[in-house]
Write an enzyme that holds these catalytic residues in place. Structure first.
Site, PDB file in Angstrom:
ATOM      1  N   ASP A  36       0.806  -1.216   0.000  1.00  0.00           N
ATOM      2  CA  ASP A  36       0.000   0.000   0.000  1.00  0.00           C
ATOM      3  C   ASP A  36       0.845   1.274   0.000  1.00  0.00           C
ATOM      4  O   ASP A  36       0.333   2.353  -0.310  1.00  0.00           O
ATOM      5  CB  ASP A  36      -0.925   0.024   1.221  1.00  0.00           C
ATOM      6  CG  ASP A  36      -2.156  -0.859   1.036  1.00  0.00           C
ATOM      7  OD1 ASP A  36      -2.321  -1.432  -0.056  1.00  0.00           O
ATOM      8  OD2 ASP A  36      -2.953  -0.978   1.995  1.00  0.00           O
ATOM      9  N   PHE A  39       1.360   3.069  -3.919  1.00  0.00           N
ATOM     10  CA  PHE A  39       0.327   3.528  -4.844  1.00  0.00           C
ATOM     11  C   PHE A  39       0.793   4.785  -5.578  1.00  0.00           C
ATOM     12  O   PHE A  39       1.474   5.634  -5.017  1.00  0.00           O
ATOM     13  CB  PHE A  39      -0.972   3.844  -4.101  1.00  0.00           C
ATOM     14  CG  PHE A  39      -1.868   2.653  -3.913  1.00  0.00           C
ATOM     15  CD1 PHE A  39      -2.504   2.070  -5.000  1.00  0.00           C
ATOM     16  CD2 PHE A  39      -2.075   2.121  -2.656  1.00  0.00           C
ATOM     17  CE1 PHE A  39      -3.327   0.978  -4.839  1.00  0.00           C
ATOM     18  CE2 PHE A  39      -2.897   1.030  -2.475  1.00  0.00           C
ATOM     19  CZ  PHE A  39      -3.527   0.446  -3.572  1.00  0.00           C
ATOM     20  N   TYR A  55      -7.927   1.427  -8.758  1.00  0.00           N
ATOM     21  CA  TYR A  55      -6.855   1.239  -7.790  1.00  0.00           C
ATOM     22  C   TYR A  55      -6.478  -0.227  -7.595  1.00  0.00           C
ATOM     23  O   TYR A  55      -5.366  -0.528  -7.153  1.00  0.00           O
ATOM     24  CB  TYR A  55      -7.252   1.819  -6.433  1.00  0.00           C
ATOM     25  CG  TYR A  55      -6.944   3.293  -6.289  1.00  0.00           C
ATOM     26  CD1 TYR A  55      -5.632   3.740  -6.175  1.00  0.00           C
ATOM     27  CD2 TYR A  55      -7.966   4.232  -6.277  1.00  0.00           C
ATOM     28  CE1 TYR A  55      -5.343   5.080  -6.052  1.00  0.00           C
ATOM     29  CE2 TYR A  55      -7.686   5.581  -6.145  1.00  0.00           C
ATOM     30  CZ  TYR A  55      -6.373   6.003  -6.031  1.00  0.00           C
ATOM     31  OH  TYR A  55      -6.089   7.331  -5.912  1.00  0.00           O
ATOM     32  N   ASP A  56      -7.379  -1.133  -7.905  1.00  0.00           N
ATOM     33  CA  ASP A  56      -7.152  -2.542  -7.569  1.00  0.00           C
ATOM     34  C   ASP A  56      -6.491  -3.308  -8.711  1.00  0.00           C
ATOM     35  O   ASP A  56      -6.849  -4.457  -9.004  1.00  0.00           O
ATOM     36  CB  ASP A  56      -8.467  -3.206  -7.154  1.00  0.00           C
ATOM     37  CG  ASP A  56      -8.968  -2.703  -5.814  1.00  0.00           C
ATOM     38  OD1 ASP A  56      -9.399  -3.519  -4.999  1.00  0.00           O
ATOM     39  OD2 ASP A  56      -8.911  -1.481  -5.561  1.00  0.00           O
ATOM     40  N   ARG A 136     -14.879  -2.491   5.093  1.00  0.00           N
ATOM     41  CA  ARG A 136     -14.438  -1.450   4.156  1.00  0.00           C
ATOM     42  C   ARG A 136     -15.219  -0.154   4.386  1.00  0.00           C
ATOM     43  O   ARG A 136     -14.643   0.946   4.340  1.00  0.00           O
ATOM     44  CB  ARG A 136     -14.636  -1.940   2.719  1.00  0.00           C
ATOM     45  CG  ARG A 136     -14.305  -0.924   1.632  1.00  0.00           C
ATOM     46  CD  ARG A 136     -12.901  -1.019   1.173  1.00  0.00           C
ATOM     47  NE  ARG A 136     -12.578   0.004   0.189  1.00  0.00           N
ATOM     48  CZ  ARG A 136     -11.517  -0.036  -0.613  1.00  0.00           C
ATOM     49  NH1 ARG A 136     -10.668  -1.038  -0.544  1.00  0.00           N
ATOM     50  NH2 ARG A 136     -11.284   0.923  -1.477  1.00  0.00           N
ATOM     51  N   VAL A 140     -11.862   5.038   6.618  1.00  0.00           N
ATOM     52  CA  VAL A 140     -11.784   6.287   5.861  1.00  0.00           C
ATOM     53  C   VAL A 140     -10.556   6.235   4.965  1.00  0.00           C
ATOM     54  O   VAL A 140      -9.435   6.036   5.436  1.00  0.00           O
ATOM     55  CB  VAL A 140     -11.698   7.509   6.802  1.00  0.00           C
ATOM     56  CG1 VAL A 140     -11.551   8.786   5.984  1.00  0.00           C
ATOM     57  CG2 VAL A 140     -12.925   7.571   7.696  1.00  0.00           C
ATOM     58  N   TYR A 141     -10.775   6.380   3.669  1.00  0.00           N
ATOM     59  CA  TYR A 141      -9.676   6.340   2.699  1.00  0.00           C
ATOM     60  C   TYR A 141      -9.435   7.728   2.125  1.00  0.00           C
ATOM     61  O   TYR A 141     -10.322   8.589   2.119  1.00  0.00           O
ATOM     62  CB  TYR A 141     -10.011   5.368   1.561  1.00  0.00           C
ATOM     63  CG  TYR A 141     -10.031   3.919   1.971  1.00  0.00           C
ATOM     64  CD1 TYR A 141      -8.890   3.133   1.868  1.00  0.00           C
ATOM     65  CD2 TYR A 141     -11.187   3.331   2.471  1.00  0.00           C
ATOM     66  CE1 TYR A 141      -8.895   1.796   2.250  1.00  0.00           C
ATOM     67  CE2 TYR A 141     -11.208   1.999   2.856  1.00  0.00           C
ATOM     68  CZ  TYR A 141     -10.059   1.242   2.735  1.00  0.00           C
ATOM     69  OH  TYR A 141     -10.086  -0.071   3.134  1.00  0.00           O
TER      70      TYR A 141
END
Length: 206
Positions: A36, A39, A55-56, A136, A140-141
């Site tokens: 992670d 990214f 993103y995946d 998920r 908070v992303y």
């Protein structure tokens, strides 16, 4: 010098980081490289037809930079740990005569063949759809997940990446992420410490 490279993979919010950090605390001369951390900037991550950021996928990650870090550890684990403050400068080289362990943690570590080929041990955490979605949604992303992102991108990509991983990877231990954390940790630790003991014994014999 003996080394052990461990992969801790799994779906989003499956418990990868928790397990990896716990292993690091228990295993001497260990460190973590987390996928992670690599990214790409949000501005360069492509968008699909539904407006969801992609993103995946491996192309959303600086895998070349991550591999450089892994190779740096492989070349000289002791210096790698010193540079990160994980071995005090006062400790002399003759004092450190143990196995060095690299824990690589991430959601696509087994889908990138150059990285997957380096692992001595592979563990993959999985949890059911409903649990994954609930976990998920509670996090908070940055940037935050837009409405519908889990069902429209995250879960379909997990299923696709999982199929790809299953077709590429052998000798992987699948872990039930719903089990108590201490039970998971005990099981993985037993496996890893057996391997560490084996490496120590082979080192003594050589």
């Amino acid at each position: 010098m003996k080394t052990l490279v461990v992969g801790v993979g799994g779906m989003t919010n499956g418990g990868k980081s928790t397990l990896s950090n716990s292993l690091h605390q228990l295993i001497p001369n260990s460190c973590i490289i987390a996928q992670d951390s690599y990214f790409k900037e949000d501005s360069v991550v492509p968008v699909d037809n539904n407006g969801f950021k992609q993103y995946d996928v491996l192309t959303a990650l600086h895998m070349d930079t991550m591999m450089s870090e892994v190779h740096s550890w492989q070349r000289d684990p002791q210096s790698f740990l010193r540079q990160r403050g994980l071995i005090p400068e006062s400790v002399t080289q003759t004092v450190i005569t143990d196995v060095y362990v690299l824990i690589v943690e991430g959601f696509l570590i087994f889908n990138y063949r150059p990285l997957n080929d380096l692992f001595d041990k592979r563990f993959f955490l999985e949890i059911p759809y409903d649990v994954c979605k609930r976990r998920r949604s509670s996090r908070v992303y940055t940037p935050p997940d837009p409405p519908g992102y889990f069902d429209g991108h995250v879960w379909p990509m997990y299923l696709r990446n999982r199929l790809e991983m299953d077709s590429m990877v052998s000798e992987i231990v699948i872990l039930d992420g719903l089990k108590p954390k201490d039970k998971l940790l005990d099981a993985v630790c037993r496996d890893l410490f057996q391997e560490i003991d084996r490496l120590r014994e082979s080192d003594r014999k050589s």
